[in-house]
Design a protein around this motif. Structure first.
Motif, PDB file in Angstrom:
ATOM      1  N   LYS A   8     -58.054  48.573  13.372  1.00  0.00           N
ATOM      2  CA  LYS A   8     -58.234  47.476  14.326  1.00  0.00           C
ATOM      3  C   LYS A   8     -59.526  47.559  15.143  1.00  0.00           C
ATOM      4  O   LYS A   8     -60.189  46.539  15.368  1.00  0.00           O
ATOM      5  CB  LYS A   8     -57.027  47.379  15.248  1.00  0.00           C
ATOM      6  CG  LYS A   8     -56.973  46.073  16.029  1.00  0.00           C
ATOM      7  CD  LYS A   8     -55.625  45.905  16.718  1.00  0.00           C
ATOM      8  CE  LYS A   8     -55.546  44.527  17.375  1.00  0.00           C
ATOM      9  NZ  LYS A   8     -54.218  44.311  18.012  1.00  0.00           N
TER      10      LYS A   8
ATOM     11  N   THR B  18     -63.037  52.079   6.443  1.00  0.00           N
ATOM     12  CA  THR B  18     -62.446  50.850   5.889  1.00  0.00           C
ATOM     13  C   THR B  18     -62.003  51.050   4.446  1.00  0.00           C
ATOM     14  O   THR B  18     -60.953  50.551   4.033  1.00  0.00           O
ATOM     15  CB  THR B  18     -63.444  49.682   5.966  1.00  0.00           C
ATOM     16  OG1 THR B  18     -64.690  50.082   5.384  1.00  0.00           O
ATOM     17  CG2 THR B  18     -63.657  49.239   7.395  1.00  0.00           C
TER      18      THR B  18
ATOM     19  N   SER C 259     -62.217  46.008  12.860  1.00  0.00           N
ATOM     20  CA  SER C 259     -62.132  44.650  12.312  1.00  0.00           C
ATOM     21  C   SER C 259     -61.180  43.729  13.069  1.00  0.00           C
ATOM     22  O   SER C 259     -60.998  42.584  12.669  1.00  0.00           O
ATOM     23  CB  SER C 259     -61.690  44.719  10.844  1.00  0.00           C
ATOM     24  OG  SER C 259     -60.374  45.241  10.744  1.00  0.00           O
ATOM     25  N   GLY C 260     -60.575  44.231  14.151  1.00  0.00           N
ATOM     26  CA  GLY C 260     -59.608  43.408  14.871  1.00  0.00           C
ATOM     27  C   GLY C 260     -60.180  42.122  15.423  1.00  0.00           C
ATOM     28  O   GLY C 260     -59.452  41.155  15.640  1.00  0.00           O
ATOM     29  N   HIS C 261     -61.483  42.075  15.636  1.00  0.00           N
ATOM     30  CA  HIS C 261     -62.132  40.869  16.162  1.00  0.00           C
ATOM     31  C   HIS C 261     -62.642  39.964  15.042  1.00  0.00           C
ATOM     32  O   HIS C 261     -63.295  38.954  15.309  1.00  0.00           O
ATOM     33  CB  HIS C 261     -63.312  41.269  17.057  1.00  0.00           C
ATOM     34  CG  HIS C 261     -64.350  42.098  16.367  1.00  0.00           C
ATOM     35  ND1 HIS C 261     -64.088  43.365  15.877  1.00  0.00           N
ATOM     36  CD2 HIS C 261     -65.648  41.834  16.060  1.00  0.00           C
ATOM     37  CE1 HIS C 261     -65.179  43.849  15.310  1.00  0.00           C
ATOM     38  NE2 HIS C 261     -66.129  42.944  15.405  1.00  0.00           N
TER      39      HIS C 261
ATOM     40  N   VAL D 223     -59.006  42.115   7.649  1.00  0.00           N
ATOM     41  CA  VAL D 223     -58.693  43.482   8.054  1.00  0.00           C
ATOM     42  C   VAL D 223     -59.703  44.466   7.470  1.00  0.00           C
ATOM     43  O   VAL D 223     -60.103  45.424   8.129  1.00  0.00           O
ATOM     44  CB  VAL D 223     -57.260  43.857   7.600  1.00  0.00           C
ATOM     45  CG1 VAL D 223     -56.954  45.321   7.917  1.00  0.00           C
ATOM     46  CG2 VAL D 223     -56.237  42.933   8.259  1.00  0.00           C
TER      47      VAL D 223
ATOM     48  N   LEU E  99     -52.886  49.942  10.472  1.00  0.00           N
ATOM     49  CA  LEU E  99     -53.533  48.782  11.083  1.00  0.00           C
ATOM     50  C   LEU E  99     -54.153  49.151  12.431  1.00  0.00           C
ATOM     51  O   LEU E  99     -55.219  48.648  12.792  1.00  0.00           O
ATOM     52  CB  LEU E  99     -52.535  47.639  11.250  1.00  0.00           C
ATOM     53  CG  LEU E  99     -52.063  46.959   9.964  1.00  0.00           C
ATOM     54  CD1 LEU E  99     -50.961  45.942  10.277  1.00  0.00           C
ATOM     55  CD2 LEU E  99     -53.224  46.267   9.245  1.00  0.00           C
ATOM     56  N   GLU E 100     -53.487  50.016  13.180  1.00  0.00           N
ATOM     57  CA  GLU E 100     -54.035  50.460  14.460  1.00  0.00           C
ATOM     58  C   GLU E 100     -55.349  51.219  14.245  1.00  0.00           C
ATOM     59  O   GLU E 100     -56.277  51.125  15.047  1.00  0.00           O
ATOM     60  CB  GLU E 100     -53.029  51.359  15.180  1.00  0.00           C
ATOM     61  CG  GLU E 100     -51.846  50.611  15.751  1.00  0.00           C
ATOM     62  CD  GLU E 100     -50.909  51.531  16.522  1.00  0.00           C
ATOM     63  OE1 GLU E 100     -51.294  52.693  16.790  1.00  0.00           O
ATOM     64  OE2 GLU E 100     -49.792  51.094  16.855  1.00  0.00           O
TER      65      GLU E 100
ATOM     66  N   LEU F   9     -46.882  41.274  13.797  1.00  0.00           N
ATOM     67  CA  LEU F   9     -46.514  42.583  14.337  1.00  0.00           C
ATOM     68  C   LEU F   9     -45.111  42.577  14.933  1.00  0.00           C
ATOM     69  O   LEU F   9     -44.422  43.600  14.922  1.00  0.00           O
ATOM     70  CB  LEU F   9     -47.536  43.020  15.388  1.00  0.00           C
ATOM     71  CG  LEU F   9     -48.955  43.274  14.867  1.00  0.00           C
ATOM     72  CD1 LEU F   9     -49.890  43.609  16.020  1.00  0.00           C
ATOM     73  CD2 LEU F   9     -48.965  44.379  13.821  1.00  0.00           C
TER      74      LEU F   9
ATOM     75  N   TRP G  73     -55.948  39.204   9.266  1.00  0.00           N
ATOM     76  CA  TRP G  73     -55.187  39.510  10.485  1.00  0.00           C
ATOM     77  C   TRP G  73     -54.208  38.391  10.819  1.00  0.00           C
ATOM     78  O   TRP G  73     -53.121  38.640  11.354  1.00  0.00           O
ATOM     79  CB  TRP G  73     -56.140  39.733  11.660  1.00  0.00           C
ATOM     80  CG  TRP G  73     -56.851  41.054  11.624  1.00  0.00           C
ATOM     81  CD1 TRP G  73     -58.160  41.277  11.344  1.00  0.00           C
ATOM     82  CD2 TRP G  73     -56.277  42.341  11.895  1.00  0.00           C
ATOM     83  NE1 TRP G  73     -58.455  42.621  11.398  1.00  0.00           N
ATOM     84  CE2 TRP G  73     -57.318  43.301  11.744  1.00  0.00           C
ATOM     85  CE3 TRP G  73     -54.999  42.785  12.244  1.00  0.00           C
ATOM     86  CZ2 TRP G  73     -57.099  44.659  11.932  1.00  0.00           C
ATOM     87  CZ3 TRP G  73     -54.785  44.141  12.435  1.00  0.00           C
ATOM     88  CH2 TRP G  73     -55.827  45.070  12.279  1.00  0.00           C
TER      89      TRP G  73
END
Length: 423
Positions: free
Chosen positions: A296, A234, A299-301, A305, A292-293, A262, A257
Protein backbone atom coordinates in the motif's frame (compact mmCIF):
# COMPACT_ATOMS: atom_id res chain seq x y z
CA UNK A 1 -28.22 18.13 -92.52
CA UNK A 2 -28.12 17.93 -88.72
CA UNK A 3 -27.79 21.23 -86.99
CA UNK A 4 -24.50 21.75 -85.17
CA UNK A 5 -24.80 22.38 -81.41
CA UNK A 6 -23.90 25.90 -80.43
CA UNK A 7 -20.61 25.90 -78.54
CA UNK A 8 -20.22 27.80 -75.30
CA UNK A 9 -17.68 30.60 -74.96
CA UNK A 10 -15.69 31.87 -72.00
CA UNK A 11 -17.46 35.23 -72.29
CA UNK A 12 -20.84 33.51 -72.13
CA UNK A 13 -19.81 31.46 -69.13
CA UNK A 14 -18.60 34.50 -67.21
CA UNK A 15 -22.01 36.10 -67.71
CA UNK A 16 -23.96 33.10 -66.36
CA UNK A 17 -26.49 34.04 -63.63
CA UNK A 18 -28.66 31.77 -61.45
CA UNK A 19 -32.40 31.68 -62.07
CA UNK A 20 -35.39 30.66 -59.99
CA UNK A 21 -34.69 26.99 -60.88
CA UNK A 22 -31.73 24.93 -62.11
CA UNK A 23 -30.99 25.02 -65.84
CA UNK A 24 -28.49 23.48 -68.25
CA UNK A 25 -26.25 25.00 -70.92
CA UNK A 26 -24.98 22.56 -73.59
CA UNK A 27 -21.57 22.68 -75.29
CA UNK A 28 -22.21 19.69 -77.57
CA UNK A 29 -20.78 16.10 -77.52
CA UNK A 30 -22.57 15.52 -74.20
CA UNK A 31 -20.79 18.30 -72.27
CA UNK A 32 -23.19 20.36 -70.18
CA UNK A 33 -22.95 23.07 -67.55
CA UNK A 34 -25.61 22.83 -64.87
CA UNK A 35 -26.37 26.17 -63.19
CA UNK A 36 -28.01 25.81 -59.78
CA UNK A 37 -30.32 28.18 -57.95
CA UNK A 38 -27.64 28.85 -55.36
CA UNK A 39 -25.25 30.05 -58.09
CA UNK A 40 -22.95 26.97 -58.17
CA UNK A 41 -22.01 25.64 -61.60
CA UNK A 42 -21.08 22.03 -62.37
CA UNK A 43 -19.75 20.41 -65.54
CA UNK A 44 -21.54 17.16 -66.52
CA UNK A 45 -20.86 14.65 -69.26
CA UNK A 46 -24.23 13.26 -70.38
CA UNK A 47 -24.03 9.90 -72.19
CA UNK A 48 -25.75 6.57 -72.76
CA UNK A 49 -24.46 3.63 -70.72
CA UNK A 50 -22.84 1.13 -73.16
CA UNK A 51 -24.96 -1.86 -72.08
CA UNK A 52 -28.24 -0.54 -70.65
CA UNK A 53 -28.34 2.52 -72.96
CA UNK A 54 -29.74 4.53 -70.06
CA UNK A 55 -28.87 8.22 -69.87
CA UNK A 56 -26.22 8.96 -67.23
CA UNK A 57 -24.64 12.16 -65.92
CA UNK A 58 -20.99 12.01 -64.97
CA UNK A 59 -19.73 14.98 -62.93
CA UNK A 60 -16.46 16.45 -64.22
CA UNK A 61 -15.89 19.33 -61.83
CA UNK A 62 -17.06 22.83 -60.95
CA UNK A 63 -16.67 25.97 -63.04
CA UNK A 64 -14.52 28.12 -63.00
CA UNK A 65 -12.17 25.74 -61.09
CA UNK A 66 -12.41 23.47 -64.17
CA UNK A 67 -12.14 25.68 -67.25
CA UNK A 68 -14.10 25.23 -70.48
CA UNK A 69 -11.00 23.88 -72.27
CA UNK A 70 -10.32 21.37 -69.47
CA UNK A 71 -13.95 20.23 -69.42
CA UNK A 72 -13.83 19.64 -73.20
CA UNK A 73 -10.62 17.61 -72.80
CA UNK A 74 -12.24 15.41 -70.13
CA UNK A 75 -15.25 14.95 -72.42
CA UNK A 76 -13.06 13.78 -75.31
CA UNK A 77 -11.34 11.25 -72.99
CA UNK A 78 -14.70 9.95 -71.75
CA UNK A 79 -16.03 9.59 -75.32
CA UNK A 80 -12.91 7.62 -76.27
CA UNK A 81 -13.63 5.12 -73.48
CA UNK A 82 -17.27 4.91 -74.57
CA UNK A 83 -16.11 4.06 -78.09
CA UNK A 84 -14.30 1.06 -76.55
CA UNK A 85 -17.44 -0.05 -74.72
CA UNK A 86 -16.16 1.17 -71.35
CA UNK A 87 -18.41 3.07 -68.97
CA UNK A 88 -16.25 6.08 -67.97
CA UNK A 89 -18.12 6.68 -64.71
CA UNK A 90 -17.76 3.06 -63.57
CA UNK A 91 -14.08 3.05 -64.53
CA UNK A 92 -13.49 6.21 -62.52
CA UNK A 93 -15.23 4.70 -59.47
CA UNK A 94 -13.00 1.61 -59.69
CA UNK A 95 -9.87 3.76 -59.88
CA UNK A 96 -11.01 5.82 -56.89
CA UNK A 97 -11.67 2.61 -54.94
CA UNK A 98 -8.17 1.37 -55.74
CA UNK A 99 -6.63 4.64 -54.57
CA UNK A 100 -8.74 4.57 -51.42
CA UNK A 101 -7.59 1.04 -50.64
CA UNK A 102 -3.97 2.13 -51.04
CA UNK A 103 -4.39 4.92 -48.50
CA UNK A 104 -7.32 4.05 -46.22
CA UNK A 105 -7.55 0.26 -46.42
CA UNK A 106 -3.99 -0.52 -45.46
CA UNK A 107 -3.50 -3.68 -43.43
CA UNK A 108 -2.70 -1.74 -40.27
CA UNK A 109 -5.80 0.45 -40.60
CA UNK A 110 -8.02 -2.58 -41.15
CA UNK A 111 -6.33 -4.37 -38.25
CA UNK A 112 -7.01 -1.34 -36.04
CA UNK A 113 -10.72 -1.39 -36.95
CA UNK A 114 -10.89 -5.14 -36.27
CA UNK A 115 -9.06 -4.71 -32.96
CA UNK A 116 -11.57 -2.11 -31.74
CA UNK A 117 -14.22 -4.84 -31.89
CA UNK A 118 -11.99 -7.70 -30.75
CA UNK A 119 -10.70 -6.05 -27.57
CA UNK A 120 -14.20 -5.88 -26.09
CA UNK A 121 -14.56 -9.68 -26.24
CA UNK A 122 -11.24 -10.60 -24.57
CA UNK A 123 -9.40 -9.66 -21.39
CA UNK A 124 -7.31 -6.50 -21.33
CA UNK A 125 -4.07 -8.48 -21.01
CA UNK A 126 -4.96 -10.72 -23.95
CA UNK A 127 -5.91 -7.68 -26.03
CA UNK A 128 -2.52 -6.12 -25.25
CA UNK A 129 -0.82 -9.38 -26.30
CA UNK A 130 -2.69 -9.37 -29.62
CA UNK A 131 -1.68 -5.82 -30.50
CA UNK A 132 1.89 -6.33 -29.33
CA UNK A 133 2.32 -9.40 -31.56
CA UNK A 134 0.99 -7.55 -34.62
CA UNK A 135 3.16 -4.50 -33.92
CA UNK A 136 6.26 -6.62 -33.47
CA UNK A 137 5.89 -9.22 -36.21
CA UNK A 138 3.43 -7.97 -38.87
CA UNK A 139 3.10 -4.19 -39.16
CA UNK A 140 6.78 -3.49 -39.98
CA UNK A 141 6.43 -5.52 -43.20
CA UNK A 142 2.73 -5.36 -44.08
CA UNK A 143 1.35 -2.35 -42.18
CA UNK A 144 1.22 0.05 -45.15
CA UNK A 145 0.21 -2.64 -47.68
CA UNK A 146 -3.36 -2.36 -49.02
CA UNK A 147 -5.40 -5.26 -47.67
CA UNK A 148 -6.29 -6.20 -51.25
CA UNK A 149 -2.61 -6.96 -51.87
CA UNK A 150 -2.18 -9.26 -48.87
CA UNK A 151 -1.77 -12.84 -50.07
CA UNK A 152 -0.64 -16.22 -48.76
CA UNK A 153 2.88 -16.22 -50.30
CA UNK A 154 3.73 -12.86 -48.68
CA UNK A 155 2.52 -13.93 -45.25
CA UNK A 156 4.24 -17.32 -45.47
CA UNK A 157 7.49 -15.57 -46.33
CA UNK A 158 6.96 -13.25 -43.35
CA UNK A 159 6.32 -16.05 -40.83
CA UNK A 160 8.89 -18.62 -42.03
CA UNK A 161 11.76 -17.08 -39.99
CA UNK A 162 9.66 -17.41 -36.82
CA UNK A 163 9.00 -21.05 -37.64
CA UNK A 164 12.70 -21.68 -38.30
CA UNK A 165 13.55 -20.09 -34.95
CA UNK A 166 11.17 -22.51 -33.26
CA UNK A 167 8.54 -19.94 -32.27
CA UNK A 168 5.73 -22.24 -33.37
CA UNK A 169 3.21 -21.00 -30.80
CA UNK A 170 3.76 -17.44 -32.02
CA UNK A 171 3.22 -18.55 -35.63
CA UNK A 172 0.03 -20.33 -34.62
CA UNK A 173 -1.35 -17.24 -32.85
CA UNK A 174 -0.37 -14.90 -35.69
CA UNK A 175 -2.01 -17.04 -38.40
CA UNK A 176 -5.20 -17.07 -36.34
CA UNK A 177 -5.16 -13.30 -35.85
CA UNK A 178 -4.29 -12.57 -39.47
CA UNK A 179 -7.20 -14.74 -40.57
CA UNK A 180 -9.60 -12.88 -38.31
CA UNK A 181 -8.44 -9.54 -39.70
CA UNK A 182 -8.81 -10.69 -43.31
CA UNK A 183 -12.26 -12.14 -42.60
CA UNK A 184 -13.20 -8.77 -41.10
CA UNK A 185 -12.04 -7.20 -44.37
CA UNK A 186 -14.31 -9.54 -46.33
CA UNK A 187 -17.32 -8.86 -44.12
CA UNK A 188 -16.68 -5.12 -44.39
CA UNK A 189 -16.69 -5.24 -48.19
CA UNK A 190 -13.01 -4.27 -48.58
CA UNK A 191 -11.98 -7.55 -50.23
CA UNK A 192 -13.93 -10.35 -51.89
CA UNK A 193 -12.29 -13.35 -50.21
CA UNK A 194 -9.82 -14.27 -47.47
CA UNK A 195 -6.60 -15.50 -49.17
CA UNK A 196 -5.16 -16.70 -45.84
CA UNK A 197 -7.96 -19.13 -44.89
CA UNK A 198 -5.80 -22.27 -45.06
CA UNK A 199 -2.41 -20.79 -44.30
CA UNK A 200 -1.94 -22.43 -40.91
CA UNK A 201 -1.64 -25.85 -42.57
CA UNK A 202 1.75 -24.99 -44.16
CA UNK A 203 3.50 -24.43 -40.82
CA UNK A 204 4.66 -26.95 -38.23
CA UNK A 205 2.29 -27.44 -35.34
CA UNK A 206 3.59 -26.55 -31.86
CA UNK A 207 4.01 -29.54 -29.59
CA UNK A 208 1.63 -29.53 -26.66
CA UNK A 209 3.65 -29.14 -23.49
CA UNK A 210 2.57 -29.56 -19.91
CA UNK A 211 2.58 -26.39 -17.84
CA UNK A 212 5.86 -26.17 -15.94
CA UNK A 213 4.99 -26.51 -12.24
CA UNK A 214 6.86 -27.53 -9.11
CA UNK A 215 6.00 -30.64 -7.11
CA UNK A 216 4.16 -29.99 -3.83
CA UNK A 217 7.26 -30.76 -1.75
CA UNK A 218 9.19 -28.06 -3.67
CA UNK A 219 7.03 -25.19 -2.38
CA UNK A 220 9.52 -24.38 0.45
CA UNK A 221 12.30 -24.07 -2.14
CA UNK A 222 10.19 -21.56 -4.06
CA UNK A 223 9.44 -19.47 -0.97
CA UNK A 224 13.12 -19.35 0.06
CA UNK A 225 14.08 -18.35 -3.49
CA UNK A 226 11.47 -15.56 -3.52
CA UNK A 227 12.66 -14.26 -0.14
CA UNK A 228 16.31 -14.16 -1.21
CA UNK A 229 15.81 -12.94 -4.78
CA UNK A 230 17.11 -9.54 -5.84
CA UNK A 231 13.75 -8.24 -7.05
CA UNK A 232 11.60 -5.22 -6.34
CA UNK A 233 9.00 -5.18 -3.58
CA UNK A 234 6.21 -4.92 -6.13
CA UNK A 235 7.46 -7.96 -8.03
CA UNK A 236 7.87 -10.05 -4.89
CA UNK A 237 4.43 -9.03 -3.66
CA UNK A 238 2.94 -9.80 -7.07
CA UNK A 239 4.37 -13.35 -7.08
CA UNK A 240 3.07 -14.07 -3.58
CA UNK A 241 -0.29 -12.45 -4.34
CA UNK A 242 -0.72 -14.68 -7.37
CA UNK A 243 0.33 -17.73 -5.35
CA UNK A 244 -2.07 -17.02 -2.46
CA UNK A 245 -5.06 -16.09 -4.65
CA UNK A 246 -4.48 -18.84 -7.27
CA UNK A 247 -5.13 -16.36 -10.06
CA UNK A 248 -3.83 -16.22 -13.62
CA UNK A 249 -0.82 -13.97 -14.36
CA UNK A 250 -2.88 -11.30 -16.13
CA UNK A 251 -5.56 -11.28 -13.42
CA UNK A 252 -2.96 -10.77 -10.69
CA UNK A 253 -0.99 -8.13 -12.63
CA UNK A 254 -4.12 -6.03 -13.23
CA UNK A 255 -5.35 -6.06 -9.62
CA UNK A 256 -7.09 -2.75 -8.91
CA UNK A 257 -7.50 -1.17 -5.47
CA UNK A 258 -11.10 -0.33 -6.38
CA UNK A 259 -11.87 -4.06 -6.62
CA UNK A 260 -10.66 -4.79 -3.08
CA UNK A 261 -13.29 -4.76 -0.32
CA UNK A 262 -11.41 -4.72 3.00
CA UNK A 263 -14.61 -4.84 5.06
CA UNK A 264 -15.91 -7.98 3.36
CA UNK A 265 -12.36 -9.30 2.88
CA UNK A 266 -12.95 -10.01 -0.80
CA UNK A 267 -11.36 -9.21 -4.14
CA UNK A 268 -13.76 -9.05 -7.08
CA UNK A 269 -12.19 -9.35 -10.51
CA UNK A 270 -14.52 -7.78 -13.14
CA UNK A 271 -15.77 -9.99 -15.95
CA UNK A 272 -13.84 -8.05 -18.61
CA UNK A 273 -10.55 -9.01 -16.96
CA UNK A 274 -11.41 -12.70 -16.61
CA UNK A 275 -10.52 -15.33 -19.20
CA UNK A 276 -14.03 -16.80 -19.05
CA UNK A 277 -15.69 -13.35 -19.10
CA UNK A 278 -17.42 -13.86 -15.74
CA UNK A 279 -16.77 -11.87 -12.56
CA UNK A 280 -14.74 -13.80 -10.00
CA UNK A 281 -14.82 -13.16 -6.24
CA UNK A 282 -11.88 -14.31 -4.10
CA UNK A 283 -12.04 -14.47 -0.29
CA UNK A 284 -9.01 -12.67 1.18
CA UNK A 285 -7.11 -14.23 4.05
CA UNK A 286 -5.16 -12.50 6.80
CA UNK A 287 -2.00 -13.22 4.82
CA UNK A 288 -3.30 -11.63 1.60
CA UNK A 289 -4.54 -8.62 3.58
CA UNK A 290 -1.10 -8.30 5.18
CA UNK A 291 0.42 -8.44 1.73
CA UNK A 292 -1.80 -5.53 0.66
CA UNK A 293 -0.60 -3.56 3.68
CA UNK A 294 2.98 -4.16 2.53
CA UNK A 295 2.38 -2.81 -0.96
CA UNK A 296 0.00 0.00 0.00
CA UNK A 297 2.74 2.62 0.73
CA UNK A 298 3.98 2.14 -2.83
CA UNK A 299 0.72 1.99 -4.77
CA UNK A 300 -2.16 2.86 -2.43
CA UNK A 301 -2.50 6.27 -4.08
CA UNK A 302 -2.62 4.74 -7.56
CA UNK A 303 -5.22 2.78 -9.51
CA UNK A 304 -3.37 -0.52 -9.65
CA UNK A 305 -1.97 -2.51 -6.73
CA UNK A 306 1.08 -3.54 -8.79
CA UNK A 307 2.02 -0.51 -10.93
CA UNK A 308 4.38 -0.66 -13.89
CA UNK A 309 7.92 0.60 -13.39
CA UNK A 310 8.07 2.86 -16.43
CA UNK A 311 4.54 4.20 -16.14
CA UNK A 312 3.11 3.82 -12.61
CA UNK A 313 -0.27 4.99 -13.88
CA UNK A 314 -0.78 1.58 -15.49
CA UNK A 315 -0.36 -1.98 -14.20
CA UNK A 316 2.75 -4.12 -14.47
CA UNK A 317 3.15 -6.58 -17.33
CA UNK A 318 1.47 -9.98 -17.05
CA UNK A 319 4.90 -11.54 -17.69
CA UNK A 320 6.63 -9.71 -14.81
CA UNK A 321 6.29 -12.63 -12.39
CA UNK A 322 7.27 -15.11 -15.08
CA UNK A 323 10.48 -13.27 -15.96
CA UNK A 324 11.38 -12.94 -12.27
CA UNK A 325 10.95 -16.71 -11.78
CA UNK A 326 13.27 -17.34 -14.73
CA UNK A 327 15.96 -15.10 -13.23
CA UNK A 328 15.53 -16.89 -9.91
CA UNK A 329 16.57 -20.15 -11.59
CA UNK A 330 13.17 -21.78 -12.21
CA UNK A 331 13.30 -21.70 -16.02
CA UNK A 332 11.93 -24.97 -17.33
CA UNK A 333 10.69 -25.91 -13.84
CA UNK A 334 8.05 -23.30 -13.09
CA UNK A 335 6.08 -20.60 -14.88
CA UNK A 336 3.82 -18.20 -13.03
CA UNK A 337 0.72 -19.92 -14.46
CA UNK A 338 2.11 -23.17 -13.01
CA UNK A 339 1.58 -21.89 -9.48
CA UNK A 340 -2.14 -22.48 -10.03
CA UNK A 341 -1.43 -26.07 -10.99
CA UNK A 342 0.71 -26.55 -7.88
CA UNK A 343 -2.06 -25.12 -5.67
CA UNK A 344 -4.63 -27.42 -7.30
CA UNK A 345 -2.43 -30.48 -6.76
CA UNK A 346 -1.77 -29.68 -3.09
CA UNK A 347 -5.41 -28.87 -2.28
CA UNK A 348 -6.65 -32.04 -3.98
CA UNK A 349 -4.03 -34.13 -2.16
CA UNK A 350 -5.22 -32.64 1.14
CA UNK A 351 -8.78 -33.76 0.42
CA UNK A 352 -10.45 -30.40 -0.17
CA UNK A 353 -13.70 -30.48 -2.18
CA UNK A 354 -12.67 -30.66 -5.86
CA UNK A 355 -15.67 -28.54 -6.81
CA UNK A 356 -14.51 -25.73 -4.51
CA UNK A 357 -11.01 -25.98 -5.96
CA UNK A 358 -12.37 -25.63 -9.50
CA UNK A 359 -14.40 -22.58 -8.48
CA UNK A 360 -11.35 -21.07 -6.77
CA UNK A 361 -9.42 -21.51 -10.03
CA UNK A 362 -12.27 -19.74 -11.91
CA UNK A 363 -12.95 -22.72 -14.12
CA UNK A 364 -16.44 -22.39 -15.60
CA UNK A 365 -18.98 -24.73 -14.07
CA UNK A 366 -20.65 -26.93 -16.68
CA UNK A 367 -23.98 -26.24 -15.02
CA UNK A 368 -24.09 -22.45 -15.42
CA UNK A 369 -27.45 -22.20 -13.65
CA UNK A 370 -26.19 -24.06 -10.58
CA UNK A 371 -23.00 -22.04 -10.67
CA UNK A 372 -24.86 -18.72 -10.67
CA UNK A 373 -27.24 -19.90 -7.93
CA UNK A 374 -24.48 -21.02 -5.58
CA UNK A 375 -21.89 -18.34 -6.30
CA UNK A 376 -22.46 -16.38 -3.07
CA UNK A 377 -22.50 -19.58 -1.03
CA UNK A 378 -19.27 -20.74 -2.67
CA UNK A 379 -17.45 -17.59 -1.53
CA UNK A 380 -17.94 -18.45 2.16
CA UNK A 381 -17.43 -22.16 1.61
CA UNK A 382 -14.12 -21.41 -0.10
CA UNK A 383 -12.88 -19.12 2.66
CA UNK A 384 -11.63 -21.92 5.00
CA UNK A 385 -9.84 -23.52 2.07
CA UNK A 386 -8.16 -20.23 1.13
CA UNK A 387 -7.13 -19.69 4.78
CA UNK A 388 -5.62 -23.20 4.89
CA UNK A 389 -3.78 -22.55 1.61
CA UNK A 390 -2.31 -19.26 2.90
CA UNK A 391 -1.21 -20.96 6.12
CA UNK A 392 0.36 -23.77 4.11
CA UNK A 393 2.33 -21.23 2.06
CA UNK A 394 3.39 -19.50 5.26
CA UNK A 395 4.62 -22.75 6.76
CA UNK A 396 6.56 -23.45 3.58
CA UNK A 397 8.13 -20.00 3.98
CA UNK A 398 9.33 -21.04 7.49
CA UNK A 399 7.27 -18.33 9.13
CA UNK A 400 9.13 -15.11 8.42
CA UNK A 401 10.37 -15.35 4.85
CA UNK A 402 7.06 -14.44 3.20
CA UNK A 403 6.02 -10.86 2.50
CA UNK A 404 2.61 -11.80 3.88
CA UNK A 405 3.97 -13.03 7.22
CA UNK A 406 1.65 -11.82 9.99
CA UNK A 407 2.75 -10.35 13.28
CA UNK A 408 -0.38 -9.10 15.02
CA UNK A 409 -1.84 -8.14 11.60
CA UNK A 410 1.41 -6.37 10.77
CA UNK A 411 3.99 -7.34 8.21
CA UNK A 412 7.25 -8.90 9.35
CA UNK A 413 10.28 -6.62 9.90
CA UNK A 414 12.13 -8.48 7.17
CA UNK A 415 9.39 -7.63 4.67
CA UNK A 416 9.73 -3.91 5.28
CA UNK A 417 13.40 -3.96 4.41
CA UNK A 418 13.34 -5.72 1.06
CA UNK A 419 16.06 -4.61 -1.39
CA UNK A 420 15.06 -2.11 -4.06
CA UNK A 421 16.69 -4.12 -6.84
CA UNK A 422 15.64 -4.08 -10.47
CA UNK A 423 12.60 -6.20 -11.21
Amino acid sequence: MCAQATRLSDRQLKAVKPKDKDYVLSDGDGLQLRVRVNGSTLWNFNYRQPITKNRINMGLGTYPELSLAQARKKTVEARERLAQGIDPKEQRSELEQTKRQATEHTFENVASAWFELKKDSVTQAYAEDIWRSLTLHVFPSLGTTPISQINAPRVIELLRPLETKGSLETVKRLTQRLNEIMTYGVNSGMIFANPLSGIRAVFKKPKKQNMAALRPEELPELMVAIANASIKRTTRCLIEWQLHTMTRPAEAATTSWADIDLDKKTWTIPAERMKKRRAHVIPLTEHTLALLETIKPYSGHREYVFPADRDPRTHCNSQTANMALKRMGFEGRLVSQGMRSMASTILNEQGWDSELIEVALAHVDKDEVRSAYNRADYIERRRPMMIWWSEHIQQAATGSLSVSAIQGRRVSVRATHLPDAVA
